[in-house]
Design a protein around this motif. Sequence first.
Motif, short mmCIF file in Angstrom:
data_model
loop_
_atom_site.label_atom_id
_atom_site.label_comp_id
_atom_site.label_asym_id
_atom_site.label_seq_id
_atom_site.Cartn_x
_atom_site.Cartn_y
_atom_site.Cartn_z
N HIS A 1 3.93 0.91 2.78
CA HIS A 1 3.95 -0.11 3.83
C HIS A 1 3.26 -1.37 3.33
O HIS A 1 2.69 -1.39 2.22
CB HIS A 1 3.27 0.41 5.11
CG HIS A 1 1.84 0.77 4.90
ND1 HIS A 1 1.44 2.00 4.44
CD2 HIS A 1 0.70 0.05 5.06
CE1 HIS A 1 0.12 2.04 4.34
NE2 HIS A 1 -0.36 0.86 4.70
N HIS B 1 0.85 -1.20 0.00
CA HIS B 1 0.00 0.00 0.00
C HIS B 1 0.88 1.24 0.00
O HIS B 1 1.60 1.50 0.96
CB HIS B 1 -0.89 -0.05 1.26
CG HIS B 1 -1.87 1.07 1.36
ND1 HIS B 1 -2.62 1.27 2.50
CD2 HIS B 1 -2.23 2.05 0.49
CE1 HIS B 1 -3.40 2.33 2.32
NE2 HIS B 1 -3.17 2.82 1.11
N ASP C 1 0.44 -4.26 4.51
CA ASP C 1 -0.61 -4.56 5.47
C ASP C 1 -0.79 -6.06 5.59
O ASP C 1 -1.26 -6.71 4.64
CB ASP C 1 -1.93 -3.90 5.03
CG ASP C 1 -1.89 -2.38 5.17
OD1 ASP C 1 -1.73 -1.91 6.31
OD2 ASP C 1 -2.01 -1.69 4.13
MN MN Z 1 -2.44 0.36 4.59
#
Ligand code: MN
Length: 190
Positions: free
Chosen positions: A41, A35, A43
């Motif tokens: 990052h 993302h 998830d």
């Molecule tokens: Mn995220």
Amino acid sequence: MGITEYRNKRDFSRTPEPEGNQTEGGGNLYVVQKHDSSNLHYDLRLEVRDALKSWAIPLGPSLDPSEKRLAMATEDHPVEYAEFEGEIPQGEYGAGKVIVWDKGTYTNNSTNEGEKISMTQAYENGEITFELTGKKLKGEFALVKMKGRKNQWLLIKIKDKYADARKNPISSKPESVISGKKLKEVQANV
Ligand code: MN
């Protein structure tokens, strides 16, 4: 628990993300979404009861047992979110592109004083041990909540035949396991 916080953060007339109307659950889905929002990052999400427990991992998972990766607990997501790829529009919560970087199932191996415990109990205790069967990540991992911290956990690869400090799937396998797309190839949803 539940996806009320997820829904409250989003305007479903603007974001292509799922509202989460599916009520069934109880499976053992595992997913990692890459993302690119304000900070890139990964998830990590694990299906527990009727939602996906979620952690945002700035550096992504590692196969090296000596690497402890910061994992920030975030709001529960609906089970349908495991299929979501697309672009969250500017101005919306989590604006940016998302791909399904890895997907599969997990097995809960969590224990407390030698006794097997549920995922819900392990989450409350702040120590979850689980085995992944994904396309990129396999084998046993631990999520350990940092003492005295509200949302900060560490993701650690447990030593097994899949642990390998020389392999780095974050850089060697950047593409989606659903569409084959790299993050930058994701188009805005019309
Ligand atoms: Mn995220």
